[in-house]
Design an enzyme around this catalytic site. Structure first.
Site, PDB file in Angstrom:
ATOM      1  N   CYS A   1       0.857  -1.171   0.000  1.00 22.80           N
ATOM      2  CA  CYS A   1       0.000   0.000   0.000  1.00 22.80           C
ATOM      3  C   CYS A   1       0.899   1.229   0.000  1.00 22.80           C
ATOM      4  CB  CYS A   1      -0.964   0.004   1.172  1.00 22.80           C
ATOM      5  SG  CYS A   1      -0.188   0.175   2.795  1.00 22.80           S
TER       6      CYS A   1
ATOM      7  N   HIS B   1      -5.184   6.011   7.928  1.00 20.99           N
ATOM      8  CA  HIS B   1      -3.843   6.214   8.462  1.00 20.99           C
ATOM      9  C   HIS B   1      -3.095   7.157   7.533  1.00 20.99           C
ATOM     10  CE1 HIS B   1      -3.767   2.683   5.813  1.00 20.99           C
ATOM     11  NE2 HIS B   1      -2.558   3.075   5.443  1.00 20.99           N
TER      12      HIS B   1
END
Length: 696
Positions: A408, A615
């Site tokens: 990611c 996040h």
């Protein structure tokens, strides 16, 4: 998700030689651009160049009688060796190893007074390896607040000592070795024996030792020779595209089936694109064709020797364009003639072999089988194999799957969750030795078998991992693609492969559904709890219990960071609510909250199972003060880019401390019964109890 496997793994002495050769070439290949830059500057601006410029070429004197330094000398003496050393050190021990390796190499350079490529290839990895060993001495023993002081001074002190060791001890040995190697090359040239090197080089290319030979041995020696003579024949011993071109042309005229049909396209990739491995399967299909490659290679080398032709710098990749760009000013006739004659001789020999070979009914299958054998020798999927096999986007595995990475943007949130889910599924299917890790897109390496990314990130990941099988998912928690990956693992380890060779047999159990994966949690818990043996380049390990000196897991998710009924009514407001809980714990600063929104705009953090884990971006790690997780429940649900979300988990992680909790959260959310318990919980303590393994 069909696959073709060549299941017999690489083994034996050849594997060891390949690994060593790959390591050597791995120090050179990333820096080929710098070699090309030096070659262009040399070809253009030296006294015998196309556009002589004293200030750049380093010849002549200035108005005061001082000699011009120029760019050519400093680049070859300092820049290129230091780049090689840094790359080698970093391969062993990341940036820290690269810096120490470069410091040590400076001692060898100054001590020898000549370009120290061999010295750099020794001192770079040595510096990284020794620094790694030294750091282990006080790993986990440094008092908080003194980490930077110890790390900086230990690297500086050891680097200084290594530079002195290089100056007094290593440089004389390396200088003697370099001189001896140069004398051997000169002996071969003077006695007309250089063409005999093709007897070893051409078969080695097909065994994937080409980069090891070219960039691990010939390039350092060739640069030294080019510095002294203005050019070097060594740059074309392996890179000459003529032998491969002749073989492919022979298939165009005298081949059969798929080999004949695919040969014209392979010619373009090989000769113009410079990807020589495209012709390797054609040789493996008719092993006697190695004689054609050897004959062509010897002809090309002999032509270069007779015409005294050479290149000023390495031609990488081995495209005819790269060869011509790097050709010395006085060598165009000899270089072009060497390529043409090498192709002609290779074509004649290959044509005889193909015309006299017995016709087979399975010629169409021979190329696919040969491609699979090539990839088995290479140890991974070939970036050009689809041209030969017609597989397109179909995964072509070169052996049992060993390494799977979830990637990611930041490498610490959604990828860690996805890795945990798939790790449990693969464990449940009976393959505990398959390594499933997570990393950031920016830190991917091209040594994974399978790369799993969010569908919006797949194209970015392909740039760094072109030879891996890529799987795109729209969420990391419960994607149906996971079952396909489990099946892919099973097929890659099946007892019989399409190539007809034996492989290590794998169990035939079903991967099961989410409940099945959770049912095996007791068996697979070790996979979630045990740290990986190797460090992912992003610094993120597989989820594991906190190591000595890390923040205890019980401090990462606490009751004060749990809200049972969030007030937000939109995605962005929910990110703010989860982020404020992290801010209240002094785990992050305001900059991290902004980065959480930036991350969401880039790629959604929706995970599936009503869960989102917002996040920060990879660049926002400096805004994290300590690891923490927040938990906000939205009983009525809210819209998250078109998906319904009831649980928002805010994540901020330092090093690996947060990964254990993400693994436990992933296990909870793959069990529908436990998700129902989260929906029904009436207190923060109940939420913490559901995640009790996190706080153990």
């Amino acid at each position: 998700m069909a696959t073709e496997t060549a299941a017999k793994p690489r083994s034996g002495m050849r594997v060891g030689v390949q690994k060593f050769g790959t390591f050597l070439s791995g120090m050179i290949m990333p820096n080929i651009g710098a070699f090309i830059a030096w070659g262009l500057i040399t070809a253009l601006f030296i006294e015998a160049g196309w556009l002589p410029v004293p200030e750049l070429g380093g010849f002549g004197t200035d108005a005061e009688g001082n000699p011009h330094t120029g760019l050519v000398g400093p680049m070859i003496t300092y820049l290129l060796p230091l780049l090689i050393a840094y790359t080698g050190g970093r391969m062993v021990y990341d940036v820290r190893g690269g810096v120490v390796g470069a410091i040590g190499t400076m001692g060898v350079i100054v001590g020898a007074g000549i370009p120290m490529f061999i010295g750099a290839m020794i001192m770079g990895p040595l510096g990284g390896w020794t620094m790694k060993k030294i750091d282990r001495i006080w790993d986990g023993k440094i008092r908080p607040g003194f980490e930077m002081l110890v790390n900086n001074f230990s690297a500086g002190i050891w680097g200084a000592l290594l530079a002195m060791i290089g100056f007094y001890g290593i440089s004389p040995l390396v200088e003697a070795f370099s001189t001896a190697a140069g004398n051997v090359v000169q002996f071969l040239v003077n006695n007309g024996l250089l063409p005999l090197t093709s007897i070893f080089i051409e078969p080695a290319k097909v065994l994937f030792l080409n980069n090891a030979i070219n960039h691990g041995v010939l390039t350092p020696l060739g640069v030294q020779q080019s510095l002294e003579q203005g050019k070097s024949v060594l740059f074309l011993l392996e890179a000459n595209p003529g032998p491969g071109l002749g073989i492919l042309l022979a298939y165009m005229f005298f081949g059969r089936g798929a080999a004949k049909a695919s040969a014209p396209g392979a010619v373009i990739i090989h000769f113009l694109g410079g990807i020589h491995e495209i012709y390797f399967p054609y040789v493996l299909m008719r092993p006697l064709l190695i004689l054609a490659a050897i004959a062509g290679g010897m002809t090309g080398v002999a032509t270069l020797a007779v015409t005294n032709a050479g290149l000023v710098a390495p031609a990488a990749p081995g495209s005819i364009f790269a060869v011509l760009v790097q050709t010395a000013r006085d060598s165009y006739f000899g270089v072009i003639l060497a390529v043409v004659l090498a192709a002609a001789v290779s074509f004649l020999v290959a044509s005889v072999i193909l015309k006299t070979a017995k016709r087979k009914d399975g010629d169409d299958d021979d190329l696919s089988a040969a491609t699979s054998r090539m990839e088995a020798m290479k140890g991974k999927k070939s970036s050009v194999s689809s041209h030969l096999t017609g597989s397109g986007d179909v995964a072509v595995m070169a052996g049992p799957i060993q390494n799977i990475v979830f990637a990611c943007d930041a490498g610490m949130g959604s990828s860690a969750m996805g890795a945990s889910v798939l790790r449990n599924k693969i464990k449940a299917a009976g393959y505990p030795d398959v390594k499933v890790t997570n990393a950031s897109i920016a830190n991917l390496r091209d040594d994974y078998d399978v790369v799993v990314t969010h569908q919006d990130l797949t194209e970015r990941a392909k740039h760094s991992t072109a030879s891996a099988v890529h799987v795109s998912v729209d969420n990391f928690m419960n994607s149906p693609r996971y079952e396909e990956i489990v099946e892919l693992v099973r097929e890659s380890r099946s007892e019989k492969t399409e190539a007809g060779t034996d492989a290590s047999a794998g169990p035939d159990s079903d991967a099961g559904s989410f409940g099945g994966a959770h049912a095996s949690a007791a068996h697979a818990a070790g996979a979630v709890a045990e740290p990986e043996a190797t460090r992912a380049s992003s610094g993120a390990h597989a989820a594991g219990s906190a190591a000595d000196g890390e923040q205890p897991a019980s401090d990462i998710l606490v009751a004060d960071s749990v809200i049972l009924s969030g007030s937000a009514t939109s995605r962005d407001a929910a990110i703010d609510e989860a982020g404020q809980l992290l801010l209240a714990r002094d785990a992050v600063d305001e900059g991290y909250l902004q980065a959480m929104h930036e991350r969401e705009e880039s790629v959604s953090t929706y995970m599936g199972s009503f869960l989102a884990i917002p996040h920060g971006t990879n660049a926002a790690k400096d805004h994290i003060r300590k690891s923490a997780v927040s938990f906000v429940r939205y009983p009525e649900g809210l819209d998250w880019n078109g998906k319904e979300v009831k649980f928002v988990v805010g994540v901020a992680g330092v090093n690996n401390e947060h990964l254990h909790i993400l693994s436990s959260i992933a296990k909870v959310f793959t069990d529908k019964a436990q998700v129902a318990q989260l929906e029904a919980a009436t207190s923060a303590e109940e939420i913490l109890e559901i995640f009790r393994k996190v706080n153990a």
